[in-house]
Design a protein around this motif. Structure first.
Motif, PDB file in Angstrom:
ATOM      1  N   SER A  31      60.964 -10.168  18.678  1.00 36.53           N
ATOM      2  CA  SER A  31      61.339  -9.092  19.595  1.00 36.53           C
ATOM      3  C   SER A  31      61.168  -9.518  21.058  1.00 36.53           C
ATOM      4  O   SER A  31      60.355 -10.384  21.380  1.00 36.53           O
ATOM      5  CB  SER A  31      60.491  -7.843  19.334  1.00 36.53           C
ATOM      6  N   ASN A  32      61.972  -8.915  21.921  1.00 34.80           N
ATOM      7  CA  ASN A  32      61.873  -9.085  23.381  1.00 34.80           C
ATOM      8  C   ASN A  32      61.989 -10.543  23.844  1.00 34.80           C
ATOM      9  O   ASN A  32      61.320 -10.956  24.806  1.00 34.80           O
ATOM     10  CB  ASN A  32      60.558  -8.489  23.895  1.00 34.80           C
ATOM     11  N   ASP A  90      64.184 -11.845  25.470  1.00 34.68           N
ATOM     12  CA  ASP A  90      64.754 -11.919  26.820  1.00 34.68           C
ATOM     13  C   ASP A  90      63.690 -11.774  27.899  1.00 34.68           C
ATOM     14  O   ASP A  90      63.985 -11.873  29.095  1.00 34.68           O
ATOM     15  CB  ASP A  90      65.818 -10.829  27.003  1.00 34.68           C
ATOM     16  N   LYS A  91      62.429 -11.547  27.480  1.00 39.91           N
ATOM     17  CA  LYS A  91      61.339 -11.309  28.434  1.00 39.91           C
ATOM     18  C   LYS A  91      60.402 -12.515  28.566  1.00 39.91           C
ATOM     19  O   LYS A  91      59.253 -12.361  28.981  1.00 39.91           O
ATOM     20  CB  LYS A  91      60.530 -10.076  28.021  1.00 39.91           C
ATOM     21  N   ILE A 125      56.826 -10.691  30.624  1.00 44.41           N
ATOM     22  CA  ILE A 125      56.265  -9.703  29.688  1.00 44.41           C
ATOM     23  C   ILE A 125      55.848  -8.419  30.397  1.00 44.41           C
ATOM     24  O   ILE A 125      55.917  -7.325  29.831  1.00 44.41           O
ATOM     25  CB  ILE A 125      55.069 -10.312  28.919  1.00 44.41           C
ATOM     26  N   LEU A 134      57.833  -5.096  30.336  1.00 40.64           N
ATOM     27  CA  LEU A 134      57.803  -4.174  29.200  1.00 40.64           C
ATOM     28  C   LEU A 134      56.979  -2.948  29.549  1.00 40.64           C
ATOM     29  O   LEU A 134      56.012  -3.019  30.323  1.00 40.64           O
ATOM     30  CB  LEU A 134      57.219  -4.859  27.962  1.00 40.64           C
ATOM     31  N   PRO A 152      53.080  -3.750  27.594  1.00 38.87           N
ATOM     32  CA  PRO A 152      52.999  -5.159  27.193  1.00 38.87           C
ATOM     33  C   PRO A 152      51.882  -5.461  26.200  1.00 38.87           C
ATOM     34  O   PRO A 152      51.970  -6.426  25.446  1.00 38.87           O
ATOM     35  CB  PRO A 152      52.757  -5.892  28.515  1.00 38.87           C
ATOM     36  N   LYS A 155      53.892  -4.009  22.863  1.00 38.26           N
ATOM     37  CA  LYS A 155      55.337  -4.022  22.633  1.00 38.26           C
ATOM     38  C   LYS A 155      55.995  -5.400  22.647  1.00 38.26           C
ATOM     39  O   LYS A 155      57.192  -5.511  22.504  1.00 38.26           O
ATOM     40  CB  LYS A 155      56.035  -3.128  23.681  1.00 38.26           C
ATOM     41  N   HIS A 156      55.230  -6.465  22.864  1.00 35.08           N
ATOM     42  CA  HIS A 156      55.856  -7.782  22.851  1.00 35.08           C
ATOM     43  C   HIS A 156      55.683  -8.445  21.489  1.00 35.08           C
ATOM     44  O   HIS A 156      54.762  -8.140  20.748  1.00 35.08           O
ATOM     45  CB  HIS A 156      55.264  -8.676  23.949  1.00 35.08           C
ATOM     46  N   VAL A 172      57.443 -14.401  21.852  1.00 33.33           N
ATOM     47  CA  VAL A 172      57.765 -14.301  23.283  1.00 33.33           C
ATOM     48  C   VAL A 172      56.507 -14.504  24.122  1.00 33.33           C
ATOM     49  O   VAL A 172      56.559 -15.093  25.216  1.00 33.33           O
ATOM     50  CB  VAL A 172      58.461 -12.959  23.617  1.00 33.33           C
TER      51      VAL A 172
END
Length: 420
Positions: A266-267, A269-270, A274, A277, A280, A283-284, A288
């Motif tokens: 997930s994520n 692209d971050k 981080i 988000l 963070p 949710k990461h 990532v």
């Protein structure tokens, strides 16, 4: 000390086995290592080395020798000494084990290791259920399953990825002994240990255990010159057993599927961002986060590529770099590198990365020269595990690798002697 050679070797094997099985209990394991070293002082006269043995010792000791060679690069004398002391066993084990005058009985050692590890984990799991009944029932009902393995490992003061690296090797050793000893109870021990690998629930260890299980089966069947039909049957039986275990586990703990798929990737692209988000902390994805740390670590390493930042100072410099590049989440939690190859690049420069790669590849070399499926699997476990963690900065990872690498080097030493 008036001990017969037989008694001496029995004590020698028992101490090695206890050290290997109790790595997860740092204080107890340290006491055993000190006892092991003192015991071998009395028999040091029997120790003998050839030039080849010295090379083996230097390769296994190389991470410790880096601490000594780059000691001047530490800002703090005490912290530099502490870092070197942590890796001192990497020179202690090979001197004792590679220099041992007799070939270590690997089959006996693995047999005892598998039994003790299974018994210890079973006791710890029962203790966990009794002392943490509410948490155990919570996980059984599918609540907060992201913390299940970490909570179990924390209940006796260890780190889940390190514990699962140890347990996955024990499971593979049980499967290996099934071929070597032809005792069916080893398959039961394998399944019990595989259950613990699943419960501790670290992704790398689970994948390593499944892949290496199939590898052991194929290599051992080929060694016994089995027909392809028999190899296929073996793969089918093992595959069905693993599929049933995985199916039952995912039915009991369905969150595991999400952990291996959505959560892991997930994520993406971050990377390096981080903090963008909303939450963070929760949710990461784990990948990532690691990629963000690796990106920052490589950027920092480029600034001091030849000598690094010192064994005791590299983490501080990395955290400072997190703050400098406004990566508040990473700076707040002061994450280590989570990649041993990059970690040594940061600590010791290019030479550090070369040394750690040679150290790990040497274990693979031992497996190939000895034509041993269990040593090849140990290499795979340790090589892959250090891509997402840094086990040569942790006591359990240092002892795990140094002890077994020295045991395997002892096997090659005597194989080469027997050839001559």
């Amino acid at each position: 000390m008036n001990l017969s050679e037989k008694k001496q070797n029995n004590i020698f094997i028992i101490l090695i086995c206890l050290i290997a099985s109790t790595i997860i209990f740092r204080e107890f394991s340290t006491g055993l290592i000190i006892l092991f070293a003192l015991f071998n002082v009395f028999f040091f006269k029997k120790t003998h080395f050839k030039k080849r043995d010295i090379v083996f010792i230097l390769i296994i000791a190389s991470p410790f020798l880096l601490d000594i060679l780059f000691f001047w690069n530490n800002d703090s004398f005490f912290l530099g000494l502490k870092s070197a002391e942590k890796r001192f066993s990497l020179i202690l084990f090979p001197i004792i084990l590679v220099g041992h005058y007799k070939k270590i009985n690997l089959k006996m050692l693995l047999k005892c290791y598998v039994l003790i590890t299974t018994i210890l984990l079973t006791i710890l799991f029962c203790r966990y259920i009794i002392l943490n009944t509410n948490d155990f029932l919570k996980y059984a009902n599918g609540i907060d399953l992201w913390e299940i393995g970490y909570h179990f490992a924390n209940s006796f003061g260890t780190h889940a990825p390190a514990l699962n690296m140890h347990v996955s090797f024990a499971a593979l050793a049980a499967l290996y002994m099934l071929f070597k000893d032809s005792k069916h109870y080893y398959f039961l021990l394998y399944l019990i240990l595989f259950f613990f690998v699943l419960y501790i629930n670290t992704r790398i260890a689970i994948v390593n255990c499944i892949v290496c299980s199939l590898l052991i089966l194929v290599l051992e069947f080929f060694k016994k010159k089995k027909q392809l039909k028999e190899i296929f049957k073996g793969i089918l039986v093992l595959g069905v057993a693993l599929f049933i275990c995985l199916s039952l586990f995912t039915l009991a703990f369905p969150r595991v599927i999400e952990k291996f798929t959505t959560d892991s990737f997930s994520n993406m692209d971050k990377i390096g961002r981080i903090d963008e988000l909303e939450k963070p902390e929760t949710k990461h994805g784990s990948l990532v986060m690691r990629l963000s740390i690796w990106k920052a670590s490589l950027e920092l390493a480029k600034e001091n590529l030849w000598i690094g930042y010192g064994a005791s100072d590299s983490k501080r410099e990395l955290v400072n770099y997190f703050e400098k590049t406004n990566q508040k989440h990473l700076a707040k939690w002061k994450f280590p590198v989570h990649n041993q190859y990059i970690d040594f690049l940061l600590k010791f420069g290019i030479f550090g990365s070369i040394v750690v790669i040679v150290f790990v590849l040497f274990i693979g070399y031992l497996g190939l020269k000895l034509e041993s499926s269990i040593i090849i699997c140990f290499f795979i476990i340790f090589f892959v595990s250090n891509l997402t963690d840094d086990f040569l900065i942790r006591y359990d990872g240092i002892i795990f690798s140094g002890l077994w690498a020295s045991i395997f080097a002892n096997q090659l030493k005597f194989k080469l002697i027997e050839k001559n």
